[in-house]
Design an enzyme around this catalytic site. Structure first.
Site, PDB file in Angstrom:
ATOM      1  N   MET A 172     -18.504  61.738  80.833  1.00 38.48           N
ATOM      2  CA  MET A 172     -19.445  60.632  80.879  1.00 38.48           C
ATOM      3  C   MET A 172     -18.772  59.282  80.887  1.00 38.48           C
ATOM      4  SD  MET A 172     -22.643  61.368  80.979  1.00 38.48           S
ATOM      5  CE  MET A 172     -23.785  60.398  79.990  1.00 38.48           C
TER       6      MET A 172
ATOM      7  N   ASP B 266     -26.340  66.134  69.916  1.00 39.29           N
ATOM      8  CA  ASP B 266     -25.139  66.549  70.649  1.00 39.29           C
ATOM      9  C   ASP B 266     -24.028  66.889  69.659  1.00 39.29           C
ATOM     10  OD1 ASP B 266     -23.672  67.163  72.887  1.00 39.29           O
ATOM     11  OD2 ASP B 266     -23.034  65.101  73.277  1.00 39.29           O
TER      12      ASP B 266
ATOM     13  N   ASP C 178     -20.938  59.359  67.486  1.00 39.74           N
ATOM     14  CA  ASP C 178     -21.978  59.318  68.516  1.00 39.74           C
ATOM     15  C   ASP C 178     -23.387  59.559  68.007  1.00 39.74           C
ATOM     16  OD1 ASP C 178     -19.982  58.840  70.232  1.00 39.74           O
ATOM     17  OD2 ASP C 178     -20.152  60.687  71.384  1.00 39.74           O
TER      18      ASP C 178
END
Lengths: 894, 208
Positions: free
Chosen positions: A104, A217, A235
């Site tokens: 990403m 995630d 994150d």
């Protein structure tokens, strides 16, 4: 960088300037010429200097191949530098270096340029086409919530920014650490330590959930552990910011674009783009726990096709952690239950919260009953095992586990099956097994047996008896249990019982499933291992070859079961003495296992061990020794210190040290192996007998005959009790006991022992087997010493012929030659005898040292010959009485 | 010789003015050796800035060629109205050396980061560098070049000018004051030596 540092000193291998100049000049000359001309030049210039010739050829070769490698190297580094953004500004931060790159985007280490303390941050630049303005808008919306995530185990999200080239960036707390899974491996954390670390991760996720933030995630690369051992979750909140579906609630769920995620860690509802809740994080934590405990993900999603990915994640039941990981015994029971509950396909069947998951782990750690309930039969089995942890031998434990494993497998098959009819059938199967085991464990329950401890043997006997007289509706289930019980008998060394049940399982499987079926192949493979243990080598070869071919037809050439069959066939060949045929099979099996299972797997350690075993037999000790050590290290790491395979590895190391005549080292290792085996199996077991015999032989060769004799007798007697009087491996002990008796002047006993050894081997081994040489030589020399030349001659000639087929074993050849020379001398062919003796005596003294009993015997013969009198006396020899452990056979229950 | 390493470079570099670089270059050609020492960090910084400023999305591979960067630095740093061919050659001589230093420093930094063993926060997707062919490690190349230099300084210098400075054969011959044939032969031999030192292992070589 200091120019004075002699960094270039390592280059060009310390070539002298003169040499270098000569080579350089020659290269420059040669490179200009055409082939013929060049060859002539090199012939002339390198006359007699092969090294120079080789080096200049290397240079010419390098010239042909170099291409643009220098420019490529510079370009490559320039590209990395360009990507590093070093010195670039992003928002209020200045990039220091690139930390890494993912699908990403790229992550950079940066510092806040306008602050006195130059605070370090990590900046994630998203390179996948996302609308920067939209991401910024979402970030502002979420900012308050994310700011509330102030937790010591969460790396805070500090800011969102835009790079100079217009890409969205997230600024977050910088964490210098190691991925949690790698951390666990590198630090070699125990299961308990892993659980504690995992619970800390849980506490962070809990805190986030209290703030209504779902991570979405969670995976090892998002959890770093600092040098102080503190895990930090990265994150948090980002996945939602990047999820196209999460903000636009007007979009129908089915119309939502496929979410970007790491498939191995995605929950079924994530894959199906359904509502994501805290239960999704519970699921991902379950995957993480699975990975931390077993070293691999619960299933492999190696497909890019969305539908296939969805099918695997939503339907395929993961294997129990205890069946997937190295710590089988440690994981089965509570930990299996906890992990599988977290991994339930339906969110409502999982733990209702992360607290619950973490709480069960805590209860497990302190020995309280966990809340999660597995199906009752497995639980009963587990309870039984825990109660008997101290009372029952390890072997009993593994037997019971094996049985419990069958049940769980059946249960899982039942859960996994979606088609109703199949599910019904599976349920019937599972219930049948359940009933059987429930009763079995009831009789084994000490509260019903008045506290008396049940032995593994008794447990098996009862199970076997019940199996036999119970009518079975599902013969294949009966066969599976018979096979398991047979294999358990095999593990305990009761080969007759093992054979009965394994064979019965095979017969049933053939009848019910047909001649060609994986379960039939499994039975054949297990039979082969048993035949090998019983010394029926040719039958073992036939059976394992049949299993191998069947598996290849059914599974293709590349499959773990195929690798196991290759291994088993190789063992049979090896037992028959065909080492050259066994070696490539073992290499193939090992390479296949590594490809399929990775380097770190107990089955790979078996492969390494077995390869070393055949190399040892081939006399390649230099290659074999490090492989044995590798296998030992891997087994200790993967299986723990107290494991039969660790004992096997210790024994094998002793063996290779013995072969290299490090008797002291060998004795140490043999003793360690023996001690461990006694702990694992008790006093009476074939492996214990092998250990005793090996120890006896090394004592014999060290000259410690007094201690060797009782051990040798004990080993022989134990084998006779366990394996019967006709087992070929008895020959090892017969031979070494014979030697002890000869040396200690034990009179006529030795001859009977040697004769019996030779007979057992002739029955079991093909002609030309090197063990035949050992036995023939021992008996032949004894007869020679006694003056029975007629009987001695064919034996000595046979021994010599076999040994001359392997001239690399120089001293063994010499030993046989010296014996034959003795015979020739006795026959009056003195000249021939003397030549042969002188040569063999030199070899023996050089290889074994002048003090060795075989060297001394040859020297005596030579002296006798000089006196032209008698034919010498002393001990028979042959360093062939150490018994190598049979290579580990593979067993798979379906 | 005091070659600047990365740590000596101030992190907030002021882009050196054309005038300054041009002045130093002229002073050097008039025999002022000290000018070289002042010139080198300026060139180093500019090359580093140019190299690291290339962004992924606007990147086409040719803009990353170290040799192209050196030429770009020349255009930016040197007032071409005021200098001669000789000054140009001198500049490229220095720039090639500095380019090598920039890249080797960076490679060394990466190596160091790797040795520290941290994995840092790479996520959003498993970190996966696209598999490149494996070009020679630049730190090893630098090391080998130093080794070569001990035997033949000129060969090492030819390589540096050609590979890191992007000088043509003519330019290289001019900078070093040797014939074009010498440059060609040196470059060829140096490459073979370095490849033998750094190339694939024996096993991959054809039998001699």
């Amino acid at each position: 960088m200091n120019e004075n540092q002699p960094e270039g000193a390592t280059a060009f291998h310390g070539m002298s300037p003169e040499r270098w100049r000569r080579l350089d000049a020659l290269f420059r000359d040669a490179v200009e010429r055409d082939d013929a001309d060049r060859a002539a030049l090199l012939d002339r210039a390198c006359d007699g200097d092969a090294e120079l010739r080789r080096e200049v050829e290397e240079l010419l070769d390098a010239h042909r191949r170099a291409g643009s490698f220098l420019e490529d190297a510079a370009l490559d580094e320039a590209a990395r530098l360009a990507e590093s953004r070093a010195g670039q500004r992003i928002g209020a931060y200045e990039v220091v270096e690139q930390l890494g790159r993912g699908g990403m985007g790229t992550v950079y280490l940066a510092v806040r340029a306008d602050e006195r303390y130059r605070k370090q941050v990590a900046i994630k630049v998203i390179t996948r086409g996302l609308d920067t303005d939209e991401v910024q808008r979402r970030f502002r919306q979420e900012r308050q919530i994310l700011a509330g995530l102030d937790h010591p185990n969460i790396a805070g999200l500090l800011d969102a920014a835009t790079s100079d080239d217009g890409l969205p960036c997230f600024v977050m707390e910088y964490v210098d650490g190691t991925r949690i899974d790698h951390y666990c491996e590198r630090q070699r954390l125990s299961v308990n330590q892993r659980l504690e670390l995992f619970r800390t991760v849980c506490s962070a996720v809990q805190a986030a959930h209290r703030n209504l933030v779902v991570h979405r995630d969670l995976k090892p690369s998002n959890i770093l552990v600092t040098a102080d051992g503190v895990p930090k979750l990265l994150d948090f909140g980002i996945a939602k910011l990047l999820d196209p579906a999460s903000f636009d609630q007007t979009v129908e769920p089915t119309a939502r674009p496929f979410r970007r995620m790491t498939p191995e860690y995605a929950s079924p509802e994530q894959v199906r783009s359904e509502n994501i809740t805290t239960a999704s994080d519970v699921y991902s934590l379950g995957v993480l726990l699975y990975v931390l405990l077993t070293g691999r993900p619960p299933y492999r999603v190696d497909t890019n096709r969305a539908t296939e990915m969805e099918r695997v994640i939503c339907e395929q039941e993961p294997e129990r952690p205890s069946a997937a990981g190295p710590e089988r015994r440690r994981l089965s029971g509570d930990l299996d239950t906890v992990v599988l509950k977290a991994l339930a396909k339906e969110p409502e069947r999982r733990y209702a919260s992360v607290e619950q998951l973490s709480g069960d782990l805590k209860r497990h750690l302190v020995g309280q009953p966990i809340i999660a309930r597995p199906p009752t039969f497995s639980y009963r089995a587990g309870k039984f095992l825990r109660r008997h942890r101290t009372g029952v031998a390890m072997a009993a434990l593994s037997v019971a586990l094996l049985l419990a494993g069958i049940v769980t497998t059946a249960w899982q098959a039942h859960v996994a099956t979606t088609a109703r009819a199949t599910a019904e059938a599976e349920r019937g199967r599972a219930e049948e097994v359940t009933g059987f085991l429930e009763e079995l464990f009831q009789v084994a329950d000490p509260s019903r047996t008045e506290g008396e401890t049940i032995t593994a043997r008794e447990l098996l006997d009862r199970g076997a008896a019940r199996l036999a007289d119970q009518p079975w509706e599902q013969p294949e289930v009966q066969a599976r249990l018979l096979d398991a019980i047979g294999w358990s008998y095999h593990g305990l060394g009761y080969y007759d019982d093992a054979g009965r049940y394994l064979e019965e399982a095979l017969v049933i499987r053939r009848r019910v499933l047909g001649r060609e079926h994986l379960a039939v192949a499994e039975s054949l493979d297990n039979m082969a291992a048993l035949l090998l243990a019983r010394g029926e080598y040719a039958a073992a070869r036939t059976s394992s070859r049949e299993a191998l071919e069947m598996r290849r037809r059914l599974l293709g050439d590349e499959h773990p079961s195929v690798a196991e069959s290759l291994n088993n066939l190789a063992q049979a060949l090896q037992a028959e003495g065909d080492y050259a045929a066994a070696e490539p099979l073992l290499r193939e099996a090992l390479a296949m296992k590594k490809r399929l299972l990775g380097d770190d797997h107990p089955s790979v350690a078996v492969g390494v061990n077995n390869l070393a075993g055949v190399l040892n037999l081939l006399g390649d000790y230099e290659t074999a020794e490090p492989l044995f050590r590798e296998a030992l290290g891997a087994r200790r790491r993967l299986l723990g210190e107290k494991h039969p395979q660790v004992a096997e590895s210790l024994n094998n190391l002793g063996l290779i040290l013995y072969r290299q005549r490090d008797y002291q080292g060998a004795e140490t290792h043999f003793r360690q192996a023996l001690d461990l085996r006694r702990q694992l199996y008790g006093e009476e077991h074939p492996a214990v007998a092998r250990g005793l015999g090996n120890l006896a032989t090394v004592l014999l060769d060290s000259g410690d005959y007094a201690r060797a004799e009782p051990l040798s007798r004990e080993a022989l007697a134990m084998k006779e009790r366990l394996l019967g009087e006709e087992h070929p491996s008895l020959a090892f002990n017969l031979n070494s006991l014979g030697q002890v008796l000869e040396v200690r002047g034990g009179g006529p006993g030795a001859e009977a022992l040697y004769r019996r050894a030779l007979r057992l081997r002739r029955e079991a081994l093909p002609p030309g087997h090197r063990h035949l040489a050992t036995s023939a030589l021992a008996l032949g020399q004894l007869l020679l010493d006694r003056g029975d030349l007629e009987q001695a001659e064919p034996l000595l000639r046979e021994a010599l012929e076999i040994r001359r087929a392997r001239p690399e074993d120089a001293w063994r050849v010499a030993e046989a030659e010296s014996a034959l020379a003795g015979l020739l001398a006795a026959l009056g062919r003195l000249r021939k005898a003397e030549t042969l003796l002188a040569a063999s005596c030199d070899v023996l003294e050089a290889e074994l040292g002048p003090e060795d009993r075989r060297a001394r015997r040859a020297r005596e013969r030579l002296r006798d010959l000089a006196r032209q009198s008698s034919y010498g006396s002393g001990s028979a020899g042959g360093q062939m009485m150490i018994e190598q452990d049979p290579p580990t056979s593979a067993h798979t229950s379906q | 010789m005091g070659v600047p390493s990365q740590t000596e470079v101030p992190s907030q570099t002021v882009v050196p003015t054309q005038t300054e670089v041009t002045r130093l270059l002229l002073a050097w050609s008039n025999g002022n050796q000290a000018a070289v020492d002042e010139l080198m960090p300026l060139v180093y910084d500019e090359l580093h800035r140019l190299a690291s400023g290339r962004m992924r999305r606007e990147r086409a591979d040719h803009t990353l060629q170290p040799t192209a960067l050196v030429h770009e630095a020349y255009v930016r740093l040197v007032d071409q109205q005021r200098v001669e061919w000789k000054n140009r050659a001198q500049f490229f001589g220095i720039a090639a050396q500095m380019m090598r230093r920039v890249l080797v420093d960076h490679a060394r930094g990466r190596r160091y980061a790797k040795r520290r063993g941290s994995e840092h926060q790479v996520s959003l997707d498993e970190a996966s560098l696209p598999a490149r062919g494996r070009p020679a490690d630049l730190v090893a190349l630098d090391d080998a070049l130093r080794g070569l230099e001990r035997f033949d300084a000129r060969m090492a210098r030819v390589t540096e000018l050609r590979v890191f400075g992007g000088l043509s054969i003519d330019e290289t011959a001019e900078v070093l004051g040797v014939s074009k044939t010498t440059v060609v032969n040196d470059a060829r031999a140096a490459k073979a030596w370095l490849y033998r030192e750094l190339g694939p292992e024996d096993g991959e070589r054809e039998p001699a």
